[in-house]
Design an enzyme around this catalytic site. Structure first.
Site, short mmCIF file in Angstrom:
data_model
loop_
_atom_site.label_atom_id
_atom_site.label_comp_id
_atom_site.label_asym_id
_atom_site.label_seq_id
_atom_site.Cartn_x
_atom_site.Cartn_y
_atom_site.Cartn_z
N GLY A 40 0.79 -1.22 0.00
CA GLY A 40 0.00 0.00 0.00
C GLY A 40 0.82 1.27 0.00
N CYS A 250 -28.36 -9.06 -16.18
CA CYS A 250 -27.77 -8.77 -17.48
C CYS A 250 -28.72 -9.22 -18.58
CB CYS A 250 -26.42 -9.49 -17.60
SG CYS A 250 -25.70 -9.39 -19.24
N CYS A 253 -26.77 -12.35 -20.51
CA CYS A 253 -26.52 -13.67 -19.93
C CYS A 253 -27.42 -13.97 -18.73
CB CYS A 253 -25.05 -13.79 -19.53
SG CYS A 253 -24.61 -12.80 -18.09
N CYS A 270 -23.59 -7.03 -18.11
CA CYS A 270 -22.35 -7.35 -17.42
C CYS A 270 -21.28 -6.36 -17.86
CB CYS A 270 -21.84 -8.74 -17.82
SG CYS A 270 -22.69 -10.10 -17.08
N CYS A 276 -19.41 -12.56 -19.23
CA CYS A 276 -20.75 -12.62 -19.80
C CYS A 276 -20.81 -13.68 -20.91
CB CYS A 276 -21.12 -11.24 -20.34
SG CYS A 276 -22.81 -11.09 -20.90
#
Ligand code: ADP
Ligand code: MG
Length: 591
Positions: A40, A250, A253, A270, A276
């Site tokens: 970090g 979606c 899909c 998606c 997807c």
């Protein structure tokens, strides 16, 4: 030779253009090693500019080219899409440079370079995720100075982020950060995780893959190694939420538990195009994906901050100072100053200014000591040396609350002295702007001190701030107003509330009423007198005005040209001043 020649790569490796030369690659790799060692933490590196336009992922490009080779298989996505213009061009440039293969299948890649998404497909410990970063400094929204940001990281002082969050909750009931939500890595460094949606943030936590983030223009790289803790910053009692459109799926899909983006027609798709497509052919590991779904963070309106109204049970809500006045064994004082000296170097050949020339005093818990002197006598300089805004030239300052009074706090480093100001010693300045942030609310100014001292409950902070503001007679309906809109007297009351927020052992008041109209000043003096009487706090009051010293203190020092020339009980000094200088100050107070 054009980029296209390279990309349709009949061109042998030795003839390919250099995107990042050997030296640059080594620089980036060295920085990545440091970044992995300190998760970090932003590590700077030196490198030439990349041959791509701003915002096209030059940071990601530098990392991918530096760590990749001809054996790698590279995937590049932009907002989850392998076919975005940015993704296609970067993929060709990287593949051509490295002589590597490319792939759109996350399972098959060795490196994924991404902008704004983490693939829905879980990545393994044999894969690396490279995130392009448009803003590397998570503190930038709250602090413009780079040096100040670096200091905050060094001291893990992220109270400004907490205050911004407090202000968001107070004004809108939710935290505004939508993408690039600030996170704490390994409970140490604040990180901007690039503008991935909040949906992806929980997936940074304890991931199997190595994630490397890079900002090209700033030349900063930082990393989240496998199995590292990454926690979104949030109050203990305000849950972090991901974006989740309930009842939406979606339209291609049918997936529901993925990150969906809304189309112009109001339908949903998606965002991860590869995922997807594979859902439609049944080529996904449903059980594996189930583990990736941030269900624990789905929005729950019942847990939201609704209405920030405060109910107080009368004045008692503030309670009294919990401090019993930790005095040193065998000693009476909370603060002891011995032979304090401050000499300013003379400017342009003029002689040095001896602003404080050897001042000594002590103050007991529950006692208020006055320091009086005309303008220029060294009062503020003395205060600034105590609080740490100025480096004293010589002397000793001891606090009973610090190491039982054994440490000379003048020997502590700047960071340690700043920490002292959070819970041991507070100051109220003559100018409220010096002690407050006028751009944030009254409550936010108190939250600033509380969060810096480690408070992490939004409701506890809110209650404490309300109780303090109520005590200093700031109307509670103004609690969420920006302090810049307040009158001078109200600002000073907020500053006093803020100074008392963490129940410090020592309170320093530097001309606390000097800028105010007489009637307003009288009200603030009354308040200060009550506050001093009701707590076991050691107070030093500095003023040029004998009336202020008389209103607030039992004992006083008279300062003249940096030295104490007379001292005693305040009433006696006032009634029977010995020194001619003191007599002048007394006469001035009678006018
Ligand atoms: P007071 O608060 O009693 O009015 P100050 O502590 O502000 O007095 O100033 C004491 C003396 O120190 C004055 O002569 C002032 O000009 C000088 N002084 C204060 N700050 C500085 C500085 N940063 N550089 C040089 N001289 C200073
Ligand atoms: Mg002054």
């Amino acid at each position: 030779m054009s980029i296209d020649d390279v990309l349709h790569s009949a061109v042998p490796p030795q003839d390919r253009p250099v995107v990042l030369d050997e030296q640059g690659q080594r620089e980036v790799r060295r920085a990545i090693l440091a970044a992995i060692a300190v998760p970090g933490h932003q590590v700077p590196f030196g490198s030439r500019e990349m041959p791509v336009a701003r915002g096209w992922g030059s940071g990601g490009l530098q990392v991918t080219v530096a760590i990749g080779g001809s054996q790698d298989r590279i995937k590049v996505i932009d907002q989850g899409d392998d076919q975005g213009v940015n993704a296609v061009n970067l993929r060709r440039l990287i593949a051509g440079t490295l002589g590597a293969e490319t792939t759109e299948d996350t399972r098959d890649c060795t490196i994924t370079q991404s902008r704004h998404r983490i693939p829905e497909q879980a990545m393994t410990d044999e894969q690396v995720l490279v995130l392009q970063v448009p803003v590397s400094e998570p503190l930038r929204p709250v602090e413009k100075s780079i040096a100040a940001c670096e200091r905050m990281h060094a001291e893990a002082d992220y109270s400004r982020i907490w205050v911004a969050m407090y202000e968001d909750l107070v004004t809108g009931g939710v935290v505004n950060a939508s993408s690039g939500y600030p996170v704490l890595v390994n409970d140490r460094y604040l990180m901007a995780p690039s503008p991935i949606p909040r949906w992806d943030v929980p997936r940074l936590d304890q991931g199997d893959r190595l994630t490397i983030l890079c900002h090209g223009r700033d030349k900063k790289v930082y990393a989240v190694p496998p199995h590292t803790s990454v926690r979104p910053i949030t109050f203990d009692d305000v849950p972090f939420e991901v974006e989740y459109a309930r009842d939406q799926r979606c339209i291609r899909c049918g997936s529901t538990d993925v990150y969906l983006v809304e189309t112009r027609e109001g339908t949903y798709l998606c965002s991860d195009v590869e995922w997807c497509a594979r859902v439609r052919t049944g080529d996904v590991d449903v059980a594996e994906h189930e583990r990736q779904i941030p269900r624990a963070y789905y929005p729950d309106p019942a847990k939201r901050v609704r209405g920030v109204g405060i109910r107080l049970q009368g004045r008692s809500a503030l309670g009294h100072s919990e401090h019993t006045g930790r005095t040193a064994p065998g000693e009476e004082w909370a603060l002891q100053v011995t032979d304090l000296v401050k000499v300013f170097p003379g400017r342009l050949g003029s002689s040095p200014v001896r602003a404080v020339t050897g001042v000594s005093f002590d103050v007991a818990p529950g006692e208020a000591l006055g320091v009086i002197g005309e303008s220029g006598s060294g009062k503020s300089t003395m205060m600034n040396c105590l609080i740490g805004n100025e480096r004293a030239t010589a002397g000793t300052v001891r606090l009973a609350a610090v190491d039982d009074g054994r440490t000379n706090v003048l020997d502590l480093d700047d960071a340690a002295r700043r920490r002292l100001r959070l819970d041991v010693m507070s100051v109220v300045h003559q100018d409220p702007a010096a002690g407050l942030d006028l751009r944030i609310s009254a409550g936010g100014n108190i939250a600033d001190r509380l969060t810096a001292a480690g408070w992490r409950s939004f409701w506890d902070i809110r209650q404490r701030a309300a109780a303090l503001l109520d005590r200093v007679e700031v109307p509670l309906h103004r609690m969420d107003d920006v302090v810049g809109q307040f009158s001078g007297g109200m600002r000073q009351r907020v500053q006093i509330a803020r100074a008392l927020a963490t129940d410090p052992e020592v309170l320093l008041l530097d001309e606390p009423t000097t800028g105010l109209d007489a009637s307003v000043a009288a009200g603030v003096l009354d308040l200060l007198r009550e506050l001093i009487a009701e707590r076991e706090i050691a107070v030093v009051v500095v003023s040029h005005d004998f009336q202020v010293i008389q209103a607030l203190t039992d004992r006083a020092l008279v300062m003249h040209r940096g030295a104490v020339i007379e001292q005693g009980l305040t009433d006696q000094l006032f009634a029977d001043p010995h020194h001619a200088y003191t007599q002048r100050l007394v006469a001035a107070a009678h006018v």
